[in-house]
Design a protein around this motif. Structure first.
Motif, mmCIF file in Angstrom:
data_model
loop_
_atom_site.group_PDB
_atom_site.id
_atom_site.type_symbol
_atom_site.label_atom_id
_atom_site.label_comp_id
_atom_site.label_asym_id
_atom_site.label_seq_id
_atom_site.Cartn_x
_atom_site.Cartn_y
_atom_site.Cartn_z
ATOM 1 N N ILE A 176 28.456 62.246 -12.011
ATOM 2 C CA ILE A 176 28.737 61.571 -10.959
ATOM 3 C C ILE A 176 28.874 60.249 -11.721
ATOM 4 N N ASN A 177 29.933 59.549 -10.916
ATOM 5 C CA ASN A 177 30.336 58.115 -11.408
ATOM 6 C C ASN A 177 29.740 57.178 -10.557
ATOM 7 N N ILE A 178 28.802 56.204 -10.982
ATOM 8 C CA ILE A 178 28.280 55.095 -10.193
ATOM 9 C C ILE A 178 28.676 53.818 -10.635
ATOM 10 N N LEU A 179 29.180 53.005 -9.545
ATOM 11 C CA LEU A 179 29.714 51.763 -9.580
ATOM 12 C C LEU A 179 28.460 50.877 -8.971
ATOM 13 N N TYR A 180 28.179 49.786 -9.996
ATOM 14 C CA TYR A 180 27.159 48.892 -9.735
ATOM 15 C C TYR A 180 27.371 47.493 -10.131
ATOM 16 N N LYS A 181 26.241 46.469 -9.848
ATOM 17 C CA LYS A 181 26.309 45.093 -10.659
ATOM 18 C C LYS A 181 25.414 45.235 -11.523
ATOM 19 N N ASN A 182 25.817 44.865 -12.925
ATOM 20 C CA ASN A 182 24.986 44.574 -14.020
ATOM 21 C C ASN A 182 24.108 43.418 -13.744
ATOM 22 N N ILE A 223 20.370 62.026 -21.045
ATOM 23 C CA ILE A 223 21.595 62.307 -20.088
ATOM 24 C C ILE A 223 22.860 61.697 -20.982
ATOM 25 N N PHE A 224 23.992 62.339 -21.283
ATOM 26 C CA PHE A 224 25.002 61.345 -21.771
ATOM 27 C C PHE A 224 25.871 60.496 -20.763
ATOM 28 N N ASP A 225 26.022 59.503 -21.575
ATOM 29 C CA ASP A 225 27.088 58.464 -20.647
ATOM 30 C C ASP A 225 28.426 58.637 -21.226
ATOM 31 N N GLU A 226 29.382 59.164 -20.214
ATOM 32 C CA GLU A 226 30.621 59.258 -20.758
ATOM 33 C C GLU A 226 31.412 58.066 -21.028
ATOM 34 N N GLU A 227 31.019 57.048 -19.963
ATOM 35 C CA GLU A 227 31.595 55.712 -20.035
ATOM 36 C C GLU A 227 31.488 54.955 -21.306
ATOM 37 N N LYS A 228 30.047 55.105 -21.847
ATOM 38 C CA LYS A 228 29.913 54.278 -23.023
ATOM 39 C C LYS A 228 29.427 55.309 -24.304
ATOM 40 N N LYS A 229 29.974 56.802 -24.052
ATOM 41 C CA LYS A 229 29.895 57.588 -25.006
ATOM 42 C C LYS A 229 28.493 57.402 -25.877
ATOM 43 N N THR A 230 27.502 57.276 -25.230
ATOM 44 C CA THR A 230 25.981 57.079 -25.685
ATOM 45 C C THR A 230 25.093 57.986 -24.935
ATOM 46 N N ASN A 271 30.618 50.498 -14.626
ATOM 47 C CA ASN A 271 30.518 52.046 -14.178
ATOM 48 C C ASN A 271 29.265 52.700 -15.022
ATOM 49 N N LEU A 272 28.795 53.477 -14.519
ATOM 50 C CA LEU A 272 27.874 54.428 -15.341
ATOM 51 C C LEU A 272 28.400 56.080 -14.773
ATOM 52 N N LEU A 273 29.071 56.647 -16.102
ATOM 53 C CA LEU A 273 29.423 58.020 -15.620
ATOM 54 C C LEU A 273 28.552 59.097 -16.507
ATOM 55 N N LEU A 274 27.628 59.684 -15.722
ATOM 56 C CA LEU A 274 26.807 60.810 -16.129
ATOM 57 C C LEU A 274 27.272 62.173 -16.042
ATOM 58 N N SER A 275 27.127 62.988 -17.139
ATOM 59 C CA SER A 275 27.595 64.181 -16.960
ATOM 60 C C SER A 275 26.616 65.189 -17.652
ATOM 61 N N ALA A 276 26.153 66.412 -17.545
ATOM 62 C CA ALA A 276 25.493 67.228 -18.169
ATOM 63 C C ALA A 276 26.017 67.607 -19.317
ATOM 64 N N ASN A 277 25.346 68.300 -20.456
ATOM 65 C CA ASN A 277 26.086 68.783 -21.543
ATOM 66 C C ASN A 277 25.921 69.886 -21.693
ATOM 67 N N ASP A 278 25.903 70.697 -22.632
ATOM 68 C CA ASP A 278 25.803 72.153 -22.858
ATOM 69 C C ASP A 278 24.677 72.510 -23.833
ATOM 70 N N VAL A 323 23.873 49.953 -4.864
ATOM 71 C CA VAL A 323 25.210 50.573 -5.824
ATOM 72 C C VAL A 323 26.214 50.399 -4.916
ATOM 73 N N LEU A 324 27.440 49.931 -5.558
ATOM 74 C CA LEU A 324 28.636 49.748 -4.660
ATOM 75 C C LEU A 324 29.379 51.016 -4.390
ATOM 76 N N GLY A 325 28.929 51.902 -4.926
ATOM 77 C CA GLY A 325 29.664 53.435 -4.607
ATOM 78 C C GLY A 325 29.310 54.574 -5.620
ATOM 79 N N ALA A 326 29.478 55.601 -5.258
ATOM 80 C CA ALA A 326 29.081 56.839 -6.227
ATOM 81 C C ALA A 326 30.045 57.969 -5.581
ATOM 82 N N SER A 327 30.543 58.487 -6.832
ATOM 83 C CA SER A 327 31.377 59.591 -6.285
ATOM 84 C C SER A 327 30.987 60.773 -7.584
ATOM 85 N N LYS A 328 31.563 62.231 -6.935
ATOM 86 C CA LYS A 328 31.290 63.048 -7.869
ATOM 87 C C LYS A 328 32.487 63.376 -8.794
ATOM 88 N N VAL A 329 32.462 63.530 -9.902
ATOM 89 C CA VAL A 329 33.507 63.849 -10.953
ATOM 90 C C VAL A 329 33.312 65.107 -11.695
#
Length: 295
Positions: free
Chosen positions: A240-246, A189-196, A253-260, A225-231
């Motif tokens: 989804i955007n997951i807010l957590y403690k490292n 899965i692609f991490d939109e936050e870190k572009k990896t 933040n961990l921003l996960l989204s499906a690609n094509d 996790v501190l919170g999770a929301s759909k984006v």
């Protein structure tokens, strides 16, 4: 008397050891079957003297089989059979071993506060008896209810639930049976936050999100996790955007989204599954209007 009771109920002899898995499973099945019978006897319309006699006989027969059961394939540790007004359950011996997905019993609506069916609004009477939904605690007519599995409340058998709750319970059972095994296998899965790009999987106990990036491994405890929301990103499918403690204790933040790509469907199912697990662990969507997971 004891011999005749054993013959009447066809109870097999007690197996002295649990080392043999087939024998252990046989004993567990016998215990469940006998506790179901005992629970039924408590509910049938018999004179108190006869009902008490049958219950005592069953109690004596069940005594050798009532020791705790060890579930080797369960994260909840040692368990035992228990029965109450709601049904027969397999509960952990140690309350600390309770599953994090456990759903507490709802407060049953008192009969005096429920004069009519919560679904069809028919007034309760001698011919139209009320029944409590085991999931939401409201009162319904029998025709407005159905029996469905409810393993999140440790029930052994399907229990009476209203139509709406039964749909959610069936969807949850399908979610754990179908979606969760696929999530444990993992997906890229692609991490939109870190572009990896990274490989994400669900731990065996469903409590951790395991991440592998550039040969580095990390884990996020989903229940903390501190919170999770759909984006929704304009370039990609909803994520989804997951807010957590490292590891350093800082918010991340961990921003996960499906690609094509070819794994798009698998990625999206994984992402929505993670969001559903976080919601269940935080106790969201488990009252009268629970969220329905899809498999």
């Amino acid at each position: 008397g004891e011999t005749s009771c054993l013959n009447m109920w066809s109870l097999p002899p007690v197996v002295p050891s649990d080392n043999d898995e087939p024998k252990r499973q046989c004993r567990e099945d016998v215990r469940v079957r006998k506790w179901r019978l005992r629970s039924f006897v408590r509910r049938v319309c018999l004179p108190n003297c006869l009902r008490g006699y049958i219950a005592r006989q069953l109690h004596d027969m069940l005594a050798p089989y009532a020791e705790p059961v060890k579930r080797h394939n369960s994260m909840d540790g040692e368990r035992r059979l228990s029965t109450d007004k709601s049904g027969v359950r397999m509960v952990p011996v140690d309350p600390n071993d309770q599953s994090p997905f456990y759903l507490p019993d709802p407060a049953w609506v008192p009969d005096s506060q429920s004069p009519e069916c919560a679904r069809c609004k028919t007034t309760f009477s001698v011919l139209h008896r009320r029944h409590h939904c085991r999931r939401c605690g409201r009162c319904f007519l029998e025709k407005c209810m159905t029996n469905a599995a409810l393993s999140r409340m440790n029930f052994v058998d399907p229990v009476p639930q209203c139509i709406d709750c039964a749909k959610v319970s069936k969807a949850e059972e399908k979610f754990f049976d179908v979606r969760v095994p696929l999530m444990k296998k993992g997906v890229d899965i692609f991490d939109e936050e870190k572009k990896t790009m990274g490989f994400y999987s669900l731990s065996d106990d469903c409590l951790f999100l395991c991440i592998k990036k550039n040969e580095q491994h990390s884990m996020i405890k989903l229940s903390e996790v501190l919170g999770a929301s759909k984006v929704k990103n304009s370039d990609r499918l909803p994520g989804i955007n997951i807010l957590y403690k490292n590891e350093k204790g800082r918010a991340a933040n961990l921003l996960l989204s499906a690609n094509d790509g070819n794994q798009r469907d698998h990625q999206q199912k994984f992402i929505t599954g993670v969001f559903k697990i976080i919601s269940m662990l935080k106790g969201e969507g488990v009252a009268h209007t629970p969220q329905t997971p899809t498999a």
